[in-house]
Design a protein around this motif. Structure first.
Motif, PDB file in Angstrom:
ATOM      1  N   LYS A   1      10.659   7.341  -2.881  1.00 49.20           N
ATOM      2  CA  LYS A   1       9.569   6.776  -3.704  1.00 49.20           C
ATOM      3  C   LYS A   1       9.390   7.525  -5.018  1.00 49.20           C
ATOM      4  O   LYS A   1       8.746   7.038  -5.930  1.00 49.20           O
ATOM      5  CB  LYS A   1       8.261   6.804  -2.925  1.00 49.20           C
ATOM      6  N   LEU A   2       9.936   8.725  -5.104  1.00 46.72           N
ATOM      7  CA  LEU A   2       9.849   9.513  -6.340  1.00 46.72           C
ATOM      8  C   LEU A   2      11.206  10.152  -6.568  1.00 46.72           C
ATOM      9  O   LEU A   2      11.899  10.517  -5.621  1.00 46.72           O
ATOM     10  CB  LEU A   2       8.828  10.648  -6.153  1.00 46.72           C
TER      11      LEU A   2
ATOM     12  N   LEU B   1       5.011  11.051   1.497  1.00 46.91           N
ATOM     13  CA  LEU B   1       5.454  10.000   0.582  1.00 46.91           C
ATOM     14  C   LEU B   1       6.473   9.060   1.209  1.00 46.91           C
ATOM     15  O   LEU B   1       6.522   7.879   0.880  1.00 46.91           O
ATOM     16  CB  LEU B   1       6.085  10.710  -0.628  1.00 46.91           C
TER      17      LEU B   1
ATOM     18  N   SER C   1      -8.822  13.624  -2.796  1.00 47.38           N
ATOM     19  CA  SER C   1      -8.779  13.733  -4.264  1.00 47.38           C
ATOM     20  C   SER C   1      -9.803  14.727  -4.805  1.00 47.38           C
ATOM     21  O   SER C   1      -9.641  15.238  -5.908  1.00 47.38           O
ATOM     22  CB  SER C   1      -8.948  12.356  -4.905  1.00 47.38           C
TER      23      SER C   1
ATOM     24  N   ARG D   1      -1.383  10.840  -8.780  1.00 49.79           N
ATOM     25  CA  ARG D   1      -0.340  10.010  -9.402  1.00 49.79           C
ATOM     26  C   ARG D   1      -0.412   8.558  -8.914  1.00 49.79           C
ATOM     27  O   ARG D   1       0.500   7.776  -9.146  1.00 49.79           O
ATOM     28  CB  ARG D   1       1.050  10.571  -9.083  1.00 49.79           C
ATOM     29  N   GLY D   2      -1.467   8.239  -8.180  1.00 47.69           N
ATOM     30  CA  GLY D   2      -1.693   6.846  -7.791  1.00 47.69           C
ATOM     31  C   GLY D   2      -1.075   6.428  -6.467  1.00 47.69           C
ATOM     32  O   GLY D   2      -1.096   5.247  -6.123  1.00 47.69           O
ATOM     33  N   PHE D   3      -0.519   7.369  -5.705  1.00 48.05           N
ATOM     34  CA  PHE D   3       0.020   6.998  -4.393  1.00 48.05           C
ATOM     35  C   PHE D   3      -1.116   6.905  -3.377  1.00 48.05           C
ATOM     36  O   PHE D   3      -2.017   7.746  -3.377  1.00 48.05           O
ATOM     37  CB  PHE D   3       1.046   8.031  -3.918  1.00 48.05           C
ATOM     38  N   THR D   4      -1.059   5.893  -2.527  1.00 45.57           N
ATOM     39  CA  THR D   4      -2.069   5.756  -1.475  1.00 45.57           C
ATOM     40  C   THR D   4      -1.594   6.548  -0.273  1.00 45.57           C
ATOM     41  O   THR D   4      -0.477   6.331   0.218  1.00 45.57           O
ATOM     42  CB  THR D   4      -2.216   4.269  -1.089  1.00 45.57           C
ATOM     43  N   LEU D   5      -2.415   7.463   0.203  1.00 45.50           N
ATOM     44  CA  LEU D   5      -2.018   8.283   1.353  1.00 45.50           C
ATOM     45  C   LEU D   5      -2.474   7.597   2.634  1.00 45.50           C
ATOM     46  O   LEU D   5      -3.608   7.120   2.720  1.00 45.50           O
ATOM     47  CB  LEU D   5      -2.647   9.671   1.251  1.00 45.50           C
TER      48      LEU D   5
ATOM     49  N   LEU E   1      -0.198  13.833  -5.165  1.00 52.61           N
ATOM     50  CA  LEU E   1       0.284  12.464  -4.927  1.00 52.61           C
ATOM     51  C   LEU E   1      -0.829  11.465  -5.225  1.00 52.61           C
ATOM     52  O   LEU E   1      -0.610  10.439  -5.873  1.00 52.61           O
ATOM     53  CB  LEU E   1       0.751  12.308  -3.471  1.00 52.61           C
ATOM     54  N   SER E   2      -2.026  11.799  -4.753  1.00 52.04           N
ATOM     55  CA  SER E   2      -3.149  10.904  -4.951  1.00 52.04           C
ATOM     56  C   SER E   2      -3.456  10.749  -6.447  1.00 52.04           C
ATOM     57  O   SER E   2      -3.709   9.637  -6.924  1.00 52.04           O
ATOM     58  CB  SER E   2      -4.315  11.464  -4.126  1.00 52.04           C
TER      59      SER E   2
END
Ligand code: ADP
Ligand code: MG
Length: 396
Positions: free
Chosen positions: A150-151, A146, A88, A110-114, A107-108
């Motif tokens: 998921k999107l 992702l 991040s 937007r709140g996605f956990t990698l 992605l991070s």
């Protein structure tokens, strides 16, 4: 998305060898694209008309417990790794990894956990040739980091574009990522870059689409690209004096432009003329494609090229030679530069029975003139990005 037919047999074992592992990676594919017409219109919120290619970026990915994203770029023979915790706040390194890390950062944010993972990246989209190897890499990165579903596809395209603008530092439009996501077999994508809605236009089967790579890399491209974006904005600012409602060149008709063009400084005026006339050419080209009117499609190709050559000033000697030589050959309906400019590829509409002679004559003339070999690609409109692993025999 349905499983795709093309399976890069080697990527599974290449992944396992590289990462000393017998894990079964998931494999994702994202295609490059060739734009048939509508150049530099996307960031002016106008129309474009690309097809996705069967040349694509593949990424094999599997989770790992080292806390990092560990990546290997097969085509470059280069590694890159970063702690997941550092993504991040990562800064660009001006290397190929920026495309993937830029996407990971989006992605991070937007709140996605990698997940900590190993990625094996291999692409047969030629890099820096105007066929959008960069968007193929971004979209393949987004899908692989992702997972599928998921999107929304449009969000993936937008996220790839944001990564390229904010992390890589190229103020690009949406076309490349959009085409990579939304490609369809046998059809071009007529995209309105303002509404972000598209229509698929089936292409006449009576012409081959041949991309010819000048092998000139567009190193000049990034600074000139930025300059063109600014010049278009200068044109918009000048036009606003005549009509306050104008927010982008998309809002300007050719007739209105002709009435007020003297109020625009000379260089932005030429840039605007290209963009405004090119938007109309996309619409005319789509109509000609629906009517399978190949001579008209070819005429619009050449008109688009001349507009890029003289008004937008993004061509170069090698590309002009390829276009001027191609259009004199039998069975060639039209030819134009495709992509950002200053080298890369031309795209040609050629009668299928003339393709062999086209390849031979143009290849020979180019080599004689510039001492280097052009590469030829037979472009078939292919499906957009998706997961491949379903078609893999488990344990292979
Ligand atoms: P284009 O998109 O027209 O091919 P760009 O300059 O936008 O050209 O993107 C090319 C860059 O994308 C390369 O310099 C490299 O950083 C990255 N890239 C493309 N293909 C690959 C690949 N197979 N492996 C690693 N990086 C790649
Ligand atoms: Mg690119």
């Amino acid at each position: 998305m349905s499983p795709l037919a093309i399976v890069p047999d080697e990527i599974l074992s290449a992944f396992q060898n590289r990462f000393h592992s017998d894990r079964q990676p998931d494999i994702y594919r994202a295609p490059g694209r060739v734009n048939l017409i509508g150049e530099h219109t996307d960031y002016n919120l106008g129309f474009v008309f690309p097809i996705a290619l069967d040349m694509a970026c593949h990424i094999a990915i599997a989770p790992a417990d080292h806390g990092k994203l560990r990546m290997y770029a097969h085509d470059l023979g280069e590694d890159f790794e970063i702690a997941v915790a550092d993504i991040s706040t990562a800064k660009p390194t001006s290397t190929w990894s920026d495309y993937t890390i830029g996407v990971a950062q989006q992605l991070s944010s937007r709140g996605f956990t990698l997940a900590s993972s190993d990625l094996y990246i291999a692409s047969d989209v030629p890099a820096g040739s105007g066929l959008s190897s960069s968007a193929a890499l971004e979209v393949a990165s987004a899908f692989s980091l992702l997972g599928s579903g998921k999107l929304e596809p449009l969000e993936i395209a937008k996220l790839g574009q944001r990564a390229e603008i904010e992390f890589v530092g190229v103020p690009c439009g949406i076309m490349d990522q959009y085409a990579s996501v939304f490609g369809r077999e046998g059809a071009a994508i007529q995209l309105d870059c303002r509404s972000l809605k598209h229509e698929y236009v089936p292409l006449p089967g009576t012409a081959s689409i041949i991309a010819v790579n000048s092998m000139v890399k567009h190193e000049l491209g990034t600074s000139a690209y930025r300059e063109r974006v600014n010049e278009c904005q200068q044109a918009v600012n000048a036009i606003k004096a005549a009509d306050k409602a104008v927010e982008s060149l998309r809002d300007v008709s050719l007739t209105f432009f002709e009435q007020i063009q003297d109020s625009i400084p000379a260089v932005p005026r030429r840039r605007a003329r290209h963009v405004i006339s090119e938007n109309q050419r996309v619409l005319d080209f789509a109509a000609a494609a629906k009517a399978a009117d190949l001579p008209e499609m070819g005429r619009l190709f050449v008109a688009s090229h001349r507009s890029m050559q003289y008004d937008y000033e993004i061509s170069c000697e090698e590309i002009d030679f390829l276009v001027d030589t191609a259009i004199k050959l039998p069975g060639v309906y039209g030819s134009r530069m495709t992509g950002g400019g200053f080298g890369g590829c031309t795209v040609n509409l050629v009668s299928p029975d003339a393709v062999d002679a086209f390849h031979k004559s143009l290849g020979h003339a180019y080599e004689k003139r510039f001492g280097k070999r052009a590469a030829f690609y037979d472009c078939k409109a292919a499906p957009g990005a998706g997961r491949l692993s379903n078609s893999f025999p488990k344990g292979a």
